[in-house]
Design a protein around this motif. Structure first.
Motif, PDB file in Angstrom:
ATOM      1  N   TYR A 105       3.153  -1.767  -1.488  1.00 51.46           N
ATOM      2  CA  TYR A 105       4.536  -2.177  -1.265  1.00 51.46           C
ATOM      3  C   TYR A 105       4.667  -3.702  -1.260  1.00 51.46           C
ATOM      4  O   TYR A 105       5.645  -4.249  -1.777  1.00 51.46           O
ATOM      5  CB  TYR A 105       5.062  -1.596   0.050  1.00 51.46           C
ATOM      6  CG  TYR A 105       6.575  -1.677   0.141  1.00 51.46           C
ATOM      7  CD1 TYR A 105       7.364  -0.723  -0.485  1.00 51.46           C
ATOM      8  CD2 TYR A 105       7.207  -2.709   0.813  1.00 51.46           C
ATOM      9  CE1 TYR A 105       8.747  -0.792  -0.445  1.00 51.46           C
ATOM     10  CE2 TYR A 105       8.583  -2.798   0.869  1.00 51.46           C
ATOM     11  CZ  TYR A 105       9.352  -1.827   0.243  1.00 51.46           C
ATOM     12  OH  TYR A 105      10.725  -1.901   0.285  1.00 51.46           O
ATOM     13  N   ASN A 106       3.664  -4.386  -0.679  1.00 51.18           N
ATOM     14  CA  ASN A 106       3.689  -5.858  -0.676  1.00 51.18           C
ATOM     15  C   ASN A 106       3.644  -6.390  -2.107  1.00 51.18           C
ATOM     16  O   ASN A 106       4.391  -7.301  -2.474  1.00 51.18           O
ATOM     17  CB  ASN A 106       2.483  -6.414   0.085  1.00 51.18           C
ATOM     18  CG  ASN A 106       2.455  -5.972   1.517  1.00 51.18           C
ATOM     19  OD1 ASN A 106       1.782  -5.007   1.840  1.00 51.18           O
ATOM     20  ND2 ASN A 106       3.199  -6.648   2.363  1.00 51.18           N
ATOM     21  N   VAL A 107       2.749  -5.811  -2.879  1.00 53.06           N
ATOM     22  CA  VAL A 107       2.584  -6.272  -4.265  1.00 53.06           C
ATOM     23  C   VAL A 107       3.856  -6.007  -5.055  1.00 53.06           C
ATOM     24  O   VAL A 107       4.342  -6.847  -5.805  1.00 53.06           O
ATOM     25  CB  VAL A 107       1.378  -5.559  -4.921  1.00 53.06           C
ATOM     26  CG1 VAL A 107       1.269  -5.946  -6.393  1.00 53.06           C
ATOM     27  CG2 VAL A 107       0.084  -5.896  -4.185  1.00 53.06           C
ATOM     28  N   MET A 108       4.401  -4.813  -4.827  1.00 52.42           N
ATOM     29  CA  MET A 108       5.626  -4.415  -5.530  1.00 52.42           C
ATOM     30  C   MET A 108       6.779  -5.371  -5.200  1.00 52.42           C
ATOM     31  O   MET A 108       7.534  -5.794  -6.081  1.00 52.42           O
ATOM     32  CB  MET A 108       5.991  -3.012  -5.058  1.00 52.42           C
ATOM     33  CG  MET A 108       6.409  -2.070  -6.108  1.00 52.42           C
ATOM     34  SD  MET A 108       6.624  -0.453  -5.373  1.00 52.42           S
ATOM     35  CE  MET A 108       7.804  -0.768  -4.094  1.00 52.42           C
ATOM     36  N   THR A 109       6.915  -5.703  -3.911  1.00 53.11           N
ATOM     37  CA  THR A 109       7.981  -6.601  -3.471  1.00 53.11           C
ATOM     38  C   THR A 109       7.821  -7.979  -4.115  1.00 53.11           C
ATOM     39  O   THR A 109       8.786  -8.583  -4.598  1.00 53.11           O
ATOM     40  CB  THR A 109       7.964  -6.750  -1.935  1.00 53.11           C
ATOM     41  OG1 THR A 109       7.986  -5.444  -1.372  1.00 53.11           O
ATOM     42  CG2 THR A 109       9.154  -7.547  -1.440  1.00 53.11           C
ATOM     43  N   PHE A 110       6.576  -8.431  -4.136  1.00 51.38           N
ATOM     44  CA  PHE A 110       6.268  -9.734  -4.749  1.00 51.38           C
ATOM     45  C   PHE A 110       6.644  -9.727  -6.232  1.00 51.38           C
ATOM     46  O   PHE A 110       7.320 -10.637  -6.725  1.00 51.38           O
ATOM     47  CB  PHE A 110       4.776 -10.020  -4.548  1.00 51.38           C
ATOM     48  CG  PHE A 110       4.266 -11.170  -5.362  1.00 51.38           C
ATOM     49  CD1 PHE A 110       4.628 -12.476  -5.059  1.00 51.38           C
ATOM     50  CD2 PHE A 110       3.414 -10.948  -6.432  1.00 51.38           C
ATOM     51  CE1 PHE A 110       4.146 -13.538  -5.814  1.00 51.38           C
ATOM     52  CE2 PHE A 110       2.934 -12.002  -7.186  1.00 51.38           C
ATOM     53  CZ  PHE A 110       3.311 -13.298  -6.875  1.00 51.38           C
ATOM     54  N   MET A 162      13.212   0.699  -4.803  1.00 53.27           N
ATOM     55  CA  MET A 162      12.265   0.785  -3.692  1.00 53.27           C
ATOM     56  C   MET A 162      12.330  -0.449  -2.783  1.00 53.27           C
ATOM     57  O   MET A 162      12.233  -0.329  -1.570  1.00 53.27           O
ATOM     58  CB  MET A 162      10.839   0.977  -4.237  1.00 53.27           C
ATOM     59  CG  MET A 162      10.665   2.309  -4.949  1.00 53.27           C
ATOM     60  SD  MET A 162       9.045   2.516  -5.701  1.00 53.27           S
ATOM     61  CE  MET A 162       8.153   3.380  -4.434  1.00 53.27           C
ATOM     62  N   VAL A 163      12.515  -1.618  -3.386  1.00 55.74           N
ATOM     63  CA  VAL A 163      12.537  -2.839  -2.572  1.00 55.74           C
ATOM     64  C   VAL A 163      13.869  -2.972  -1.845  1.00 55.74           C
ATOM     65  O   VAL A 163      13.908  -3.251  -0.645  1.00 55.74           O
ATOM     66  CB  VAL A 163      12.267  -4.082  -3.452  1.00 55.74           C
ATOM     67  CG1 VAL A 163      12.470  -5.362  -2.660  1.00 55.74           C
ATOM     68  CG2 VAL A 163      10.855  -4.027  -4.019  1.00 55.74           C
ATOM     69  N   GLY A 216       1.396   4.529  -6.189  1.00 56.55           N
ATOM     70  CA  GLY A 216       1.409   4.997  -7.576  1.00 56.55           C
ATOM     71  C   GLY A 216       1.842   3.883  -8.524  1.00 56.55           C
ATOM     72  O   GLY A 216       1.267   3.711  -9.594  1.00 56.55           O
ATOM     73  N   VAL A 217       2.862   3.135  -8.091  1.00 56.15           N
ATOM     74  CA  VAL A 217       3.330   2.009  -8.917  1.00 56.15           C
ATOM     75  C   VAL A 217       2.199   0.994  -9.076  1.00 56.15           C
ATOM     76  O   VAL A 217       1.934   0.491 -10.167  1.00 56.15           O
ATOM     77  CB  VAL A 217       4.568   1.339  -8.263  1.00 56.15           C
ATOM     78  CG1 VAL A 217       4.948   0.075  -9.021  1.00 56.15           C
ATOM     79  CG2 VAL A 217       5.741   2.316  -8.221  1.00 56.15           C
ATOM     80  N   LEU A 218       1.518   0.730  -7.960  1.00 57.39           N
ATOM     81  CA  LEU A 218       0.410  -0.236  -8.004  1.00 57.39           C
ATOM     82  C   LEU A 218      -0.697   0.266  -8.933  1.00 57.39           C
ATOM     83  O   LEU A 218      -1.233  -0.505  -9.743  1.00 57.39           O
ATOM     84  CB  LEU A 218      -0.143  -0.449  -6.589  1.00 57.39           C
ATOM     85  CG  LEU A 218      -1.333  -1.399  -6.486  1.00 57.39           C
ATOM     86  CD1 LEU A 218      -0.947  -2.808  -6.880  1.00 57.39           C
ATOM     87  CD2 LEU A 218      -1.912  -1.397  -5.076  1.00 57.39           C
TER      88      LEU A 218
END
Lengths: 308, 291
Positions: B75-80, B189-190, B210-212
């Motif tokens: 989630y952190n990576v996705m947000t970034f 998601m974000v 899964g996204v990651l």
């Protein structure tokens, strides 16, 4: 062309032949670390005093050694200068002396006095003359005696001789300045090459191994990644025969952190931007120790792991 | 932390029978103790390689002066990625190399081994964080809300409640169509602050993990490097290999069954048969409210 591409990449590239040469120099070095590698035979030909391959000449060996000097893997010092005939190239030269004014070889040694006006007066003339033949001044102020020469042909007095050489083989003769000359140098290892040969440093050990396997090795290649980050690749090993190139990052040990590190570089560096690499390009994480499980992780990054 | 307390204006009562008299040390047995530690100085791309190399759910981030570890999740990576993609997608690749994990991770809550599980879950709810760090000697271990559920399921704790799935499941399941793009998925998601989204035609759930996993696949990484916009425009059918089938249960299913099914496999999600309610690990915190 290949060599040119590699030379551009870094300060050091090394072939198996060069490594063997460095080893020969190391083995033959005397107390001062220098080796007399060449001499000149009676025919004026340079001969190697260390073993040279059948396909190689002494001149080629000299070129290779001088190239290693350029790469700072060897140091060299003056050893000897050999004069050679311009006609036949031989080294059997007989020296001759002649009058610098008329060229006659009928010139003999004589003590000379130097008058204050610069005139040279032979010792025999000092007793006969009452004044300087050049300026007419008093001879009492003439200084000497010094070494000089008097020509019996033209009577000239001189401090210097014209030196000639005559080839005993072909008869060619000229002033010594026009003779050919071969400068011989002695060679010794530099700190860098010595460390490559004997160091226990993992990078140096790897260099020795790769070079002995026929790779040409480049050290410390700096390159910019697609992200803009700059990297130093520890070694690039290229085998043009098998068309294989290996890009090495050397660690103290290979574990997850190290594999993450090499994977980051591998992703960011466009392999086509690395000059000199050919064929199949592999990335290798190398170290004296490999942690358990590292090889499995390395596979996910398509990276090879190699024990040094 | 016994008695009455407030979380975001709602009165909570402690003493839920599910949490019993268990402590954090009991839950630690279910925590993944092999998760490697990474430095806050690492660039984000290096952390991504950690996820890729070990197929991890999260990474523990250490190196802060205050000695509180952080956690880096999908989630952190996705947000970034979403933040950079929203403003300057062409800079995505460089940003991955130039941004340190310190700027992306979350600080974890701190928990003692003697802390009760109920207090741990309450603390997670109050701070809105699904991870807590536990220090044992010189080593940090991370306990997630999923670890808590695994422990509670294995200890039979959910048998002590008569609550049904519908009592704590979240109403309103967010879904996206398969013709949506990766960027649109990230946006949902974000912005909605959720870690699970249903992919409509496939009836499966894609999570932040899964996204990651998709982003760190060889092909996606190369596309991200060479053409970030192309990656962001990827249709979601490319993500189906990284999505999972949720467990489908009736609305009246007992919580003990629902959570038992939930922890069995990814995406750790239960949907009701009418697809209107979703149960995720975070819903465990509602047991406090229900009490």
């Amino acid at each position: 062309m290949m060599q040119w591409g590699l030379m551009k990449l870094c300060s050091l590239n090394l072939t198996a032949e060069e490594l063997a040469l460095l080893n020969k120099i190391r083995n033959a070095a005397g107390e001062n670390g220098l080796v007399k590698v060449f001499d000149v035979n009676a025919e004026g030909a340079i001969v190697a005093l260390i073993e040279v391959g059948e396909d190689s000449s002494a001149e080629e060996l000299m070129e290779k050694l001088d190239m290693l000097v350029d790469k700072r893997l060897l140091r060299s010092e003056f050893d000897a200068k050999i004069l050679t005939c311009r006609g036949c190239g031989g080294r059997k030269l007989m020296p001759k002396t002649a009058c610098p004014l008329c060229g006659s070889e009928d010139i003999v040694k004589s003590a000379v006095y130097v008058h204050r006006c610069g005139a040279l007066i032979p010792e025999v003339g000092v007793g006969r003359l009452v004044s300087c033949p050049k300026c007419g001044g008093d001879l009492g102020s003439a200084e000497g005696p010094e070494h000089g020469f008097v020509c019996n042909a033209c009577g000239a007095t001189s401090k210097w001789l014209r030196v000639l050489v005559e080839c005993l083989s072909c008869g060619w003769s000229d002033v010594v300045e026009n003779a050919g000359q071969i400068v011989l140098r002695r060679y010794g290892l530099t700190e860098e090459s010595l460390s490559i040969l004997v160091s226990a440093d993992p990078v140096k050990k790897l260099v020795r191994r790769l070079v002995s396997k026929g790779y040409t090795v480049l050290c410390g290649v700096r390159i910019r990644g697609i992200s803009g980050a700059e990297y130093t690749l520890d070694l690039i090993a290229v085998n043009t025969t098998d068309l294989v190139s290996k890009i090495y990052i050397v660690f103290e040990k290979v574990g997850l952190a190290e594999l993450m590190d090499i994977a980051v570089k591998k992703l960011d560096i466009d392999k086509n931007s690395i000059n000199g690499v050919v064929g199949n390009i592999r990335w290798v994480a190398a170290a004296p120790a490999i942690e358990p499980g590292a090889e499995k992780v390395a596979k996910t990054f398509s990276v090879d792991v190699e024990l040094i | 932390m016994n008695g009455v307390f407030k979380v975001r204006g709602k009165v909570l009562l402690s003493g839920c029978p599910v949490f019993g008299g268990y402590t954090v040390i009991d839950v630690l047995r279910y925590a993944d103790r092999t998760v490697p530690l990474i430095s806050i100085d690492y660039p984000v791309i290096k952390a991504l390689m950690g996820f890729k190399g070990l197929d991890l759910h999260y990474l523990v981030v250490v190196g802060r002066q205050e000695e509180v570890p952080g956690v880096l999740t999908g989630y952190n990576v996705m947000t970034f990625l979403y933040k950079i993609a929203s403003t300057n997608p062409e800079k995505l690749w460089a940003a991955l190399y130039k941004t340190s994990v310190y700027d992306v991770d979350w600080l974890t809550l701190q928990a003692e081994t003697t802390m009760s599980v109920e207090d741990l879950v309450t603390k997670m709810l109050m701070k809105g964080r699904g991870f807590a760090s536990v220090r044992i000697e010189e080593r940090f271990y991370l306990v997630s809300i999923l670890d808590v559920i695994r422990f509670l399921v294995s200890s039979g704790a959910f048998e002590r409640t008569s609550h049904r799935l519908l009592d704590i499941a979240t109403r309103g399941v967010l879904s996206v169509g398969m013709d949506s793009t990766l960027f649109e998925l990230l946006e949902v998601m974000v912005r909605k602050r959720i870690r699970r989204v249903v992919l409509e035609e496939e009836d499966c759930v894609v999570t932040d993990r899964g996204v990651l996993q998709y982003i760190i696949s060889d092909q996606a990484l190369e596309t991200l490097r060479d053409s970030p916009k192309k990656l962001l425009a990827t249709p979601l059918d490319a993500l189906t290999p990284y999505a999972g089938k949720p467990v489908i249960l009736g609305e009246d299913a007992p919580l003990s069954i629902a959570f038992k099914k939930l922890v069995e496999k990814e995406p750790y999600t239960v949907l009701t048969q009418d697809r209107k309610h979703i149960l995720t690990p975070w819903d465990t915190t509602k047991l406090l409210k229900v009490s």
